[in-house]
Design a protein around this motif. Structure first.
Motif, PDB file in Angstrom:
ATOM      1  N   ARG A 293     -17.061  27.580  -7.933  1.00 33.63           N
ATOM      2  CA  ARG A 293     -15.455  27.474  -8.047  1.00 33.63           C
ATOM      3  C   ARG A 293     -15.065  28.727  -8.933  1.00 33.63           C
TER       4      ARG A 293
ATOM      5  N   GLU B 182     -14.039  21.333  -3.376  1.00 36.15           N
ATOM      6  CA  GLU B 182     -13.784  21.613  -4.693  1.00 36.15           C
ATOM      7  C   GLU B 182     -14.055  23.059  -5.139  1.00 36.15           C
ATOM      8  N   VAL B 183     -14.570  23.646  -4.477  1.00 36.88           N
ATOM      9  CA  VAL B 183     -14.798  25.316  -4.885  1.00 36.88           C
ATOM     10  C   VAL B 183     -13.665  25.977  -4.386  1.00 36.88           C
TER      11      VAL B 183
ATOM     12  N   THR C 148     -21.480  23.771  -7.597  1.00 39.18           N
ATOM     13  CA  THR C 148     -19.989  23.767  -7.072  1.00 39.18           C
ATOM     14  C   THR C 148     -19.165  24.295  -8.439  1.00 39.18           C
TER      15      THR C 148
END
Lengths: 446, 181
Positions: free
Chosen positions: B75, B147-148, B71
């Motif tokens: 990102r 989240e990314v 993740t």
């Protein structure tokens, strides 16, 4: 776990398959050469330091476990216990917490986990004691990790699927901080859930407590309604069923459900409470001639009266701590890795970390130079979670007049943090808001 | 998405070159797919991923391990792609891309399903495209995709709904066209 207990699909598998079949070019011919050159440049300009930050300390999970033990009435030290189907009152819970935390000296057993994702499963042998020492074995045979709290040294022998599936890699990590917000000792991958579940159980009064049996032994079954994670509801349950062994008072099985379907199961097999663990439990000897990777996190254990000389300022020490806690570790570091949700705080300089222990429970008071940086919560919940801090005006002690922020969340250990004139201060542990504030208000220069 | 093992991660954090190379190798295919589909060009994909890997190398000691490494890395790569889009100041002409998609439908006899899908994917806004690539192609859950992308999970869901509907409609049209021909 029942095969029919599945998470509702959230992925368009048909579309996903088609998308994965789309052509993707390889890198250009110079890509890897250029990357190696650029990384070499980085190495020359960047001081690199061992910086393993583990998700959640084992001790946190253990403390949470101890708390949960107390919730249901661990029959030790003359504490009251639940003898029939009834809900635990808040007063009873608090009484049991105090009793259990002051007496728990060691835990060992096997943690077994199953969940909706492949990475959620595994088996780990564990042992820990009230000094903060721990030993983990697994998930693969031969994988071992030990932590000696007195010296702040982690030793490990582990397999790596990426570097060679059949080869054990040996590492020694010294100068490990006593705990958050700095890079503390290793934790499990899974007790993050274990601790969070138990915190959730603590936060809500069980809606029912029933007598049952587990593995042929008398047990209590707690049903706890929880609020699903709003960010990842498909992987977050709305009920916890916690089975507690009556003889030991330990939670031995936790089942998380969503709309009645099982999401996860965590259980502890072969649990032993308060056994005398030989010192060799927490030692790991490397084979003669083994290649060992060494790293140093920079924390040095020192007597409290030598802290000022080491960091250049008089440390802030609590004038009051909850009953039963004692100062167990004092560590200082001239430099430590940045704190914060994404390590986005300024560099940590002249760090003092004081660890107070009561049984297997721990809370820490840390200070570091504020400098001119823009500081955010050093103990913020992990990426993807949003904290709701409560402003807490500090009225006494060395931080009198400062505005602190208090965070109590299932996703991070409860904590308070504040910036003083020259220092950033944290108080963190499985404590309630008023206790955090009371400790912070008692801080004085030593 | 299978995660990198903890030993390799720990060694990579401590500056072990072989471990960092293993990390790159482990995630590169998925990151290439994301970057290429967002940028549409191999040279730009390479530029963005160079930046992403260097950034990751620099930031790895501060990686807390609270979110998954995947993740975290995605990102960084996604942000590098957005930076690349800004840097090159290329304005995506949605109309022209949609025309390409429609053309693909018209010339279905000569185009494969994959080409049609690729064109339809290109026609999506970058944010919707990233969401469907992360969740449906790369196996991210909504939280991790959020989240990314730096957005709430609910927004991931709405972007996904939009993207899936558009892609499925295009593919459905293509199938209809193929059966009529």
């Amino acid at each position: 776990m029942n095969e029919n207990d599945t998470v509702e699909p959230v992925r368009d598998e048909w579309l996903g398959e088609l998308l994965r079949e789309l052509d993707v070019p390889t890198h250009g011919p110079a890509f890897h050469t250029d990357l190696r050159r650029r990384l070499a440049d980085e190495r020359r300009t960047t001081r690199r330091r061992g910086a393993t930050r583990w998700a959640v300390r084992l001790a946190v999970a253990a403390a949470a476990a101890a708390v949960a033990v107390a919730v249901v009435g661990l029959p030790r030290g003359g504490s009251p216990s639940l003898t029939g189907p009834q809900a635990a009152s808040a007063a009873l819970v608090k009484a049991h917490i105090r009793t259990a935390l002051t007496t728990l000296q060691s835990l060992s057993g096997t943690l077994v986990a199953r969940g909706p994702r492949e990475t959620d499963g595994g088996r780990w042998r564990f042992a820990l004691d009230a000094a903060g020492d721990l030993r983990l074995e697994g998930p693969k045979p031969g994988d071992v990790e030990t932590y000696d709290a007195a010296t702040g040294v982690v030793r490990s022998a582990q397999h790596s699927t990426s570097l060679g599936a059949d080869t054990l890699f040996y590492a020694e990590r010294s100068g490990v901080a006593p705990g958050p917000p700095d890079q503390g000792p290793p934790s499990w991958v899974l007790p993050e859930q274990y601790g969070a579940f138990l915190r959730a159980a603590l936060a809500d009064t069980p809606s029912s407590v029933q007598q049952t049996t587990y593995a042929g032994r008398p047990a209590w079954l707690l049903d706890v309604a929880t609020t699903p994670n709003t960010i990842v509801p498909e992987l977050s349950g709305d009920h916890l069923a916690i089975t507690v062994d009556r003889a030991t008072g330990m939670p031995v099985r936790i089942v998380e459900r969503k709309n009645g379907a099982v999401l996860r199961e965590l259980r502890i097999d072969d649990l032993v409470v308060d056994a005398k663990l030989p010192a060799s439990t927490f030692a790991l000897a490397f084979p003669a001639g083994a290649e060992v990777m060494h790293s140093d996190d920079g924390f040095e254990r020192v007597p409290l009266d030598q802290v000022a000389a080491a960091v250049g300022y008089r440390p802030l020490v609590p004038g009051w701590v909850p009953e039963g806690y004692r100062l167990a570790e004092v560590a200082v570091a001239h430099e430590a890795t940045p704190t914060g949700k994404e390590g986005d705080n300024p560099p940590s300089r002249m760090v003092v970390s004081l660890s107070y222990r009561r049984g297997v429970d721990q809370f820490l008071v840390t200070t570091r130079l504020r400098d001119d940086g823009n500081w955010r919560d050093p103990l913020a919940s992990p990426e993807g979670y949003t904290d709701t801090p409560n402003p807490t005006a500090l009225t006494a002690g060395a931080l009198a007049g400062a505005q602190a922020q208090t965070v109590v969340s299932a996703h991070a250990e409860p904590h308070l943090w504040a910036t003083g004139d020259a220092l950033v201060v944290t108080v963190g542990g499985d404590l309630d808001r008023s206790t955090l504030a009371r400790i912070a208000n008692s801080l004085g220069r030593r | 998405m299978e995660e990198l093992d903890q030993v390799t991660l720990a060694r990579a954090r401590r500056g072990d070159d072989a471990a960092f190379a293993a990390l790159v190798h482990h995630y590169d295919q998925g990151l290439r797919a994301l970057a290429y589909r967002l940028l549409g060009d191999r040279a730009r994909m390479d530029d963005a991923l160079q930046e992403a890997y260097v950034h990751a190398y620099r930031a790895l000691p501060r990686f807390r391990g609270d979110s998954s490494l995947g993740t975290w890395l995605y990102r960084i790569a996604y942000n590098a792609c957005l930076d690349e889009l800004k840097r090159t100041r290329e304005v995506v002409d949605l109309e022209s891309v949609r025309d390409r998609a429609h053309a693909a439908g018209d010339e279905i006899d000569a185009l494969s399903l994959r080409q049609t899908l690729a064109a339809a994917l290109d026609a999506l806004p970058t944010e919707d495209r990233a969401a469907v690539l992360l969740v449906d192609a790369n196996g991210f859950d909504y939280r991790s995709a959020g989240e990314v992308l730096g957005i709430p999970e609910g927004t991931v869901a709405s972007r996904l709904n939009r993207a899936r509907a558009a892609l499925r409609q295009t593919l459905q049209d293509e199938r209809k066209g193929a059966s009529n021909r």
